[in-house]
Design an enzyme around this catalytic site. Structure first.
Site, PDB file in Angstrom:
ATOM      1  N   GLY A  17       0.818  -1.215   0.000  1.00 33.32           N
ATOM      2  CA  GLY A  17       0.000   0.000   0.000  1.00 33.32           C
ATOM      3  C   GLY A  17       0.844   1.255   0.000  1.00 33.32           C
ATOM      4  O   GLY A  17       0.486   2.263   0.605  1.00 33.32           O
ATOM      5  N   ALA A  18       1.970   1.214  -0.706  1.00 29.89           N
ATOM      6  CA  ALA A  18       2.961   2.297  -0.638  1.00 29.89           C
ATOM      7  C   ALA A  18       2.716   3.416  -1.638  1.00 29.89           C
ATOM      8  O   ALA A  18       3.499   4.361  -1.699  1.00 29.89           O
ATOM      9  CB  ALA A  18       4.363   1.728  -0.853  1.00 29.89           C
ATOM     10  N   SER A  19       1.630   3.350  -2.393  1.00 24.54           N
ATOM     11  CA  SER A  19       1.419   4.358  -3.438  1.00 24.54           C
ATOM     12  C   SER A  19       0.702   5.602  -2.942  1.00 24.54           C
ATOM     13  O   SER A  19       0.577   6.576  -3.692  1.00 24.54           O
ATOM     14  CB  SER A  19       0.639   3.748  -4.608  1.00 24.54           C
ATOM     15  OG  SER A  19      -0.619   3.260  -4.157  1.00 24.54           O
ATOM     16  N   SER A  20       0.221   5.604  -1.688  1.00 23.34           N
ATOM     17  CA  SER A  20      -0.447   6.786  -1.155  1.00 23.34           C
ATOM     18  C   SER A  20      -0.556   6.669   0.357  1.00 23.34           C
ATOM     19  O   SER A  20      -0.240   5.620   0.949  1.00 23.34           O
ATOM     20  CB  SER A  20      -1.852   6.950  -1.759  1.00 23.34           C
ATOM     21  OG  SER A  20      -2.707   5.910  -1.323  1.00 23.34           O
ATOM     22  N   GLY A  21      -1.001   7.761   0.985  1.00 27.24           N
ATOM     23  CA  GLY A  21      -1.344   7.735   2.397  1.00 27.24           C
ATOM     24  C   GLY A  21      -0.235   7.294   3.326  1.00 27.24           C
ATOM     25  O   GLY A  21       0.928   7.708   3.184  1.00 27.24           O
ATOM     26  N   GLY A  23       1.278   4.402   3.712  1.00 25.22           N
ATOM     27  CA  GLY A  23       2.375   3.658   3.087  1.00 25.22           C
ATOM     28  C   GLY A  23       3.387   4.560   2.420  1.00 25.22           C
ATOM     29  O   GLY A  23       4.601   4.370   2.549  1.00 25.22           O
ATOM     30  N   SER A 145      -6.215  -0.867  13.420  1.00 26.00           N
ATOM     31  CA  SER A 145      -6.946   0.393  13.536  1.00 26.00           C
ATOM     32  C   SER A 145      -7.530   0.440  14.935  1.00 26.00           C
ATOM     33  O   SER A 145      -7.570  -0.578  15.641  1.00 26.00           O
ATOM     34  CB  SER A 145      -8.067   0.426  12.489  1.00 26.00           C
ATOM     35  OG  SER A 145      -8.996   1.462  12.756  1.00 26.00           O
ATOM     36  N   TYR A 158     -15.519  -3.011   7.421  1.00 26.31           N
ATOM     37  CA  TYR A 158     -14.144  -2.553   7.667  1.00 26.31           C
ATOM     38  C   TYR A 158     -13.767  -2.863   9.114  1.00 26.31           C
ATOM     39  O   TYR A 158     -12.680  -3.400   9.386  1.00 26.31           O
ATOM     40  CB  TYR A 158     -14.036  -1.064   7.380  1.00 26.31           C
ATOM     41  CG  TYR A 158     -12.724  -0.436   7.798  1.00 26.31           C
ATOM     42  CD1 TYR A 158     -11.592  -0.541   6.996  1.00 26.31           C
ATOM     43  CD2 TYR A 158     -12.614   0.271   8.996  1.00 26.31           C
ATOM     44  CE1 TYR A 158     -10.387   0.030   7.377  1.00 26.31           C
ATOM     45  CE2 TYR A 158     -11.419   0.843   9.384  1.00 26.31           C
ATOM     46  CZ  TYR A 158     -10.306   0.717   8.577  1.00 26.31           C
ATOM     47  OH  TYR A 158      -9.111   1.289   8.964  1.00 26.31           O
TER      48      TYR A 158
END
Length: 335
Positions: A17-21, A23, A145, A158
């Site tokens: 998940g390194a493409s945004s946020g 990550g 979370s 979620y």
């Protein structure tokens, strides 16, 4: 067996998940501190741009297109890390997303897809990473979370996936301890974080989704993850508000039920109407490349989290505050 963690500057870190946020924030922070980072996500173009940017700034990064819901993709990610660097020292299971909608309205297909990404992505990441981590020693870091501890409406599945992640992570930690494996297992529990999380979620509501306040800076989560990479704590909360809610849930669950029923639905709906494209990134990569989202709330840094990951500094500050207070009382007494 004693677990030894290398300094970040000596580590190879895999981040899903390194493409945004979160990550992306973690990857950039790790690279600035000298770690070699392997970036994984579905959006290959965004990953290439991010890796190029890190390299331009003097860091080292590699991009590997990965759908964490597919074990074969995760195995290929680990194989690339071994091919390029001989292995890895920290594996961060960060990829995840949400659905905004009432449980009865969301399709079974969407519910299953969410679990494929959020839960099975962490299962695949953990079980694929462990053979290498057991050989070298290191850290496995899973992103839970505050929804791992409590539930709230509108993002019901979620919350269920984050509860499942906590159960899996806790059981895995026990098994590794019993085995004597040199691997720390950390569960990170962020509160609301200002990332593109709402934009990437599948939305069943008539209004655009948003995260409830208080909302914290993604840098706090990145710092918590990198602290775990070097120290391997069991759990880390990000955001004092989330820690308070989790503690409240344990002590007076009926109060948090009431809060969820009366307020949480409302606070997750933005003022404006939903966008025509409501699928988000549930089935295909979204618009990536940014760390921050568009939260309408004030975004703050978490003093609680900073205190958790800087205990020495916190002790010094408390000692200084105590000494200052004592001196003030002495002066007041003389006066």
């Amino acid at each position: 067996m004693q677990i030894r963690h290398k300094p970040l500057r000596e580590q190879v870190i895999v981040i899903t998940g390194a493409s945004s946020g979160i990550g992306l924030a973690t990857a950039r922070a790790a690279a600035r501190r000298g770690a070699r980072v392997i970036l994984a996500a579905r959006n290959g173009a965004a990953l290439d741009d991010i890796a190029h940017d890190i390299q331009e700034r003097g860091g080292e990064a590699r991009a590997v297109v990965t759908d964490v819901s597919r074990r074969a993709d995760v195995e290929a990610l680990a194989a690339e890390a071994v091919r390029a660097y001989g292995g890895f020292d920290t594996w961060v299971n960060n990829a995840g997303l949400s659905i905004f909608g009432r449980l009865e309205e969301v399709s079974d297909e969407d519910h299953r897809r969410l679990f494929d990404v959020n839960f099975w992505g962490i299962v695949y990441g953990s079980t694929v990473a462990l053979p290498q981590l057991k050989k070298r020693g290191g850290a496995l870091i899973n992103l839970g979370s505050i929804a791992s501890d409590l539930a709230f409406p509108i993002q019901g599945m979620y919350c269920a996936s984050k509860h499942a992640i906590k159960g899996f992570t806790d059981a895995l930690r026990m098994e590794l301890q019993e085995e004597g494996a040199p691997v720390s297992v950390t569960l990170i529990k962020p509160a609301s974080i200002d990332t593109p999380f709402p934009e990437h979620a599948r939305n069943y509501m008539a209004r655009a989704p948003k995260l409830p306040p208080p909302v914290y800076d993604p840098a706090d989560v990145a710092e918590a993850i990198l602290y775990a990479a070097e120290h391997g704590p069991r759990d880390l909360y990000v955001g004092g508000g989330g820690k308070v809610m989790s503690s409240l849930r344990k002590r007076v669950p009926s109060v948090t039920d009431w809060m969820g029923a009366t307020a949480m639905s409302r606070t997750q709906k933005a003022a404006g109407p939903a966008k025509p494209d409501r699928d988000g990134a549930l089935y295909a990569a979204g618009r990536d490349g940014t760390v921050r989202g568009a939260s309408p709330h004030h975004v703050m840094r978490s003093t609680y989290t900073q205190a958790s990951i800087n205990p020495v500094l916190t002790g010094i500050l408390l000692a200084g505050a105590t000494a200052a207070a004592a001196a003030l009382l002495r002066r007041s007494g003389r006066a």
